[in-house]
Every structure is written in C-alpha cells, then in structure tokens.
Design a protein around this motif. Sequence first.
Motif, PDB file in Angstrom:
ATOM      1  N   LYS A 287       0.809  -1.222   0.000  1.00 35.46           N
ATOM      2  CA  LYS A 287       0.000   0.000   0.000  1.00 35.46           C
ATOM      3  C   LYS A 287       0.843   1.272   0.000  1.00 35.46           C
ATOM      4  N   ALA A 288       2.155   1.143  -0.003  1.00 39.93           N
ATOM      5  CA  ALA A 288       3.028   2.312   0.156  1.00 39.93           C
ATOM      6  C   ALA A 288       2.872   3.296  -1.000  1.00 39.93           C
ATOM      7  N   VAL A 289       2.902   4.591  -0.644  1.00 44.31           N
ATOM      8  CA  VAL A 289       2.877   5.675  -1.629  1.00 44.31           C
ATOM      9  C   VAL A 289       4.018   6.628  -1.283  1.00 44.31           C
ATOM     10  N   GLU A 290       4.182   7.676  -2.069  1.00 45.12           N
ATOM     11  CA  GLU A 290       5.295   8.600  -1.862  1.00 45.12           C
ATOM     12  C   GLU A 290       5.282   9.213  -0.467  1.00 45.12           C
ATOM     13  N   ALA A 291       4.101   9.496   0.051  1.00 46.66           N
ATOM     14  CA  ALA A 291       4.004  10.117   1.374  1.00 46.66           C
ATOM     15  C   ALA A 291       4.602   9.238   2.472  1.00 46.66           C
ATOM     16  N   CYS A 292       4.601   7.935   2.257  1.00 50.07           N
ATOM     17  CA  CYS A 292       5.128   7.013   3.265  1.00 50.07           C
ATOM     18  C   CYS A 292       6.637   7.152   3.429  1.00 50.07           C
ATOM     19  N   ALA A 293       7.315   7.643   2.386  1.00 44.33           N
ATOM     20  CA  ALA A 293       8.761   7.853   2.456  1.00 44.33           C
ATOM     21  C   ALA A 293       9.117   9.209   3.038  1.00 44.33           C
ATOM     22  N   ALA A 294       8.149  10.119   3.029  1.00 45.06           N
ATOM     23  CA  ALA A 294       8.437  11.497   3.435  1.00 45.06           C
ATOM     24  C   ALA A 294       8.489  11.669   4.943  1.00 45.06           C
ATOM     25  N   SER A 295       7.627  10.955   5.682  1.00 41.89           N
ATOM     26  CA  SER A 295       7.601  11.098   7.133  1.00 41.89           C
ATOM     27  C   SER A 295       7.193   9.777   7.779  1.00 41.89           C
ATOM     28  N   GLU A 296       7.608   9.614   9.022  1.00 42.49           N
ATOM     29  CA  GLU A 296       7.336   8.371   9.738  1.00 42.49           C
ATOM     30  C   GLU A 296       6.038   8.495  10.529  1.00 42.49           C
ATOM     31  N   PRO A 297       5.062   7.626  10.293  1.00 47.42           N
ATOM     32  CA  PRO A 297       3.799   7.715  11.037  1.00 47.42           C
ATOM     33  C   PRO A 297       3.979   7.264  12.481  1.00 47.42           C
ATOM     34  N   ASP A 298       3.331   7.964  13.411  1.00 49.51           N
ATOM     35  CA  ASP A 298       3.371   7.497  14.790  1.00 49.51           C
ATOM     36  C   ASP A 298       2.227   6.516  15.030  1.00 49.51           C
ATOM     37  N   LEU A 299       2.152   5.997  16.232  1.00 44.94           N
ATOM     38  CA  LEU A 299       1.191   4.926  16.514  1.00 44.94           C
ATOM     39  C   LEU A 299      -0.247   5.406  16.423  1.00 44.94           C
ATOM     40  N   ASN A 300      -0.464   6.715  16.488  1.00 42.14           N
ATOM     41  CA  ASN A 300      -1.817   7.248  16.388  1.00 42.14           C
ATOM     42  C   ASN A 300      -2.113   7.838  15.009  1.00 42.14           C
ATOM     43  N   ALA A 301      -1.295   7.472  14.015  1.00 36.87           N
ATOM     44  CA  ALA A 301      -1.550   7.961  12.656  1.00 36.87           C
ATOM     45  C   ALA A 301      -2.939   7.510  12.198  1.00 36.87           C
ATOM     46  N   TRP A 302      -3.321   6.311  12.597  1.00 42.14           N
ATOM     47  CA  TRP A 302      -4.705   5.858  12.431  1.00 42.14           C
ATOM     48  C   TRP A 302      -5.191   5.401  13.797  1.00 42.14           C
ATOM     49  N   LYS A 303      -6.324   5.907  14.233  1.00 41.51           N
ATOM     50  CA  LYS A 303      -6.804   5.577  15.570  1.00 41.51           C
ATOM     51  C   LYS A 303      -8.313   5.462  15.573  1.00 41.51           C
TER      52      LYS A 303
END
Length: 316
Positions: A287-303
């Motif tokens: 599912k990776a897109v360009e945004a996934c390389a730009a910044s690291e999601p924290d554990l609450n990126a989806w909650k």
Amino acid sequence: MNNALLSVRDLRVYYEAQGRVIKAVDGVSFDLNRGETLGLVGESGCGKSTVGRALASLLQPKLGQILWEGKESHSLSRSESDALYRRRQIVFQDPYASLNPLWRVRDLVAEPLRVHRLLSGDALTQRVSELLDLVGMDERFAARYPSELSGGQRQRVAIARALSTEPDILILDEPTAALDISVRAQILNLLLELREKRGLSILLITHDFSVVQSLANRIAVMYLGKIVETAETTMLLETPRHPYTQMLIRSVLPPRPTGELPDLPAGEVPDLFDLPSGCRFRTRCPKAVEACAASEPDLNAWKEDRHSAACFRAQV
C-alpha cells in the motif's frame, strides 16, 4: 492508565557494531495493567526480546522511562529496588540454557528465596514442594538435574522458580517456542490458571499468534524496533489495520491447509544499519505511496476505539 502496574515511555535500546549504531528498540511505549496479559509480537529481530530484557534490568536502555506503579525505576530507593526484583520475574525461551545444569531442581526453585532471604530451613523446603506442586510436578522431581527432565518439565521448573517470590509481573520470552504441541498446551493452561488465581500481569513475548490468542488480552505488534499496531486481541486478529500485521496473520498456516501457500511479507527485511526513510515497512508494503517515504507515522496515525496503527493508509 490508572490501573497500570507497568508503564513504558519512549524506550530506546541501541547497540554499537562495526562503528555504527543499531536501534534495536526505538521509541516503544505501552502500559501493562494489573491482571492483564499483553502480547508483544513480531518477526525475529524486531526488538521484542530486547524490550523484555530491558524491563528485567538485564540491559541498560539508551533513553526512555520505565515506571512501576507510576515511579521511575532509577528513582527507587534501595529497599524499593529490592522489592521490585522480587515482584518482577522473567522466564526465558530456552529452559535448559536458563537452568544451572549442576543444580538439582529443588535448589533451582529455592534460589530466589535464598537470594532475597525470604525463607530458610523447613519453611524453604515446604515452599519448594508447594511450588513444584503448583506447576504440576511431584516430590520425585526435586532431586533431579535439568538433564534428566523433558523440555516441558524444565519449563515448569523455570516457571516455578519465577513464581517463588510471588511476583506481580511475569515477563515470558517465547515460553513455549521450544516445546511440542501437547506440552505447549499444558504450559498455556498452567499460565492461564495462575493468572486467574494470582492476578498476575504478564508480558508475553512471542512470534506465535496462536499463543497470544490463547493467553493475551491485548496485542502490540513490533516491526524493526517500533510498535506499529495495538488493540484488544480479538479486535486485532479480526480486523488488523497495519499492512505488516495483516501479512503476519495471513502467513500463519491454517490447521487444515488447502494446498495454497499463505501470503508472505514481500521483499527483504531492511538492513538495521540503513533503515528506510519514513515508514520502516514501506519497502515491503503493497500500500506504500510517496508520502510514506516522506515522514514516519506514529502509533496514532490511524486511531479508532482502543485500536491504533502507525500507518497513513490503514483505512485503504
């Protein structure tokens, strides 16, 4: 959480090798509540055993807080530290490696009681008998050496020894990995019974989803030093949100395979010396897109209600 017996905040454990740094644990946070079992799962090398060893004071974290009933471990007084060692015990994956082969079972089980000067003489002998009985072993095993026991019997001795000081927390590092299926079921049933009888809090470290499904109330999934998803056990197993968790669950063979191989995580695990930018799983993620390389999601990126995932595309 108000009921937390153990709280871990931003735990980091780094190693140096070949002049470079390996971030074995890189910002892990979680709570363990009274009477709860938290399953910490992930592939080999994800850092879950390192977390357990840090909590057991077997290695020194680089950064972070370990709070016992709200108090930082390094700020405890000498008497509080001694009490903490009694209240927190660990059971390792390989029961033979963790038991002194030159000692008899009775001495192995009695050792923590002697070290902490809790019992001696007849009272100590009686307590050892009670502990062996608690884990389903009778008096005849007391005089045996580890080499005279089966793998399941050795692990029962390790559990009896860990329970000798009446701990509040058990750290179980792959407690059934070296056991066959029938013995594994016996050990899991024993741990369930002990948790119910004694109100134990358990940190269960494993790669085996069948083990956490049997024992854990909640699951935290680790990948390359970070927790990427956490939820109550049933919720996480039925509706996993992080692509890594989804792949882990799909990779488990069903009891009756249909002949089709399960989906496995794509690609190779990244070099620990050269982690990807942004999301660490993106190089293996469908599912990776360009945004996934730009910044690291924290554990609450989806909650959502009691369910969190470190993924920008968890709903896709």
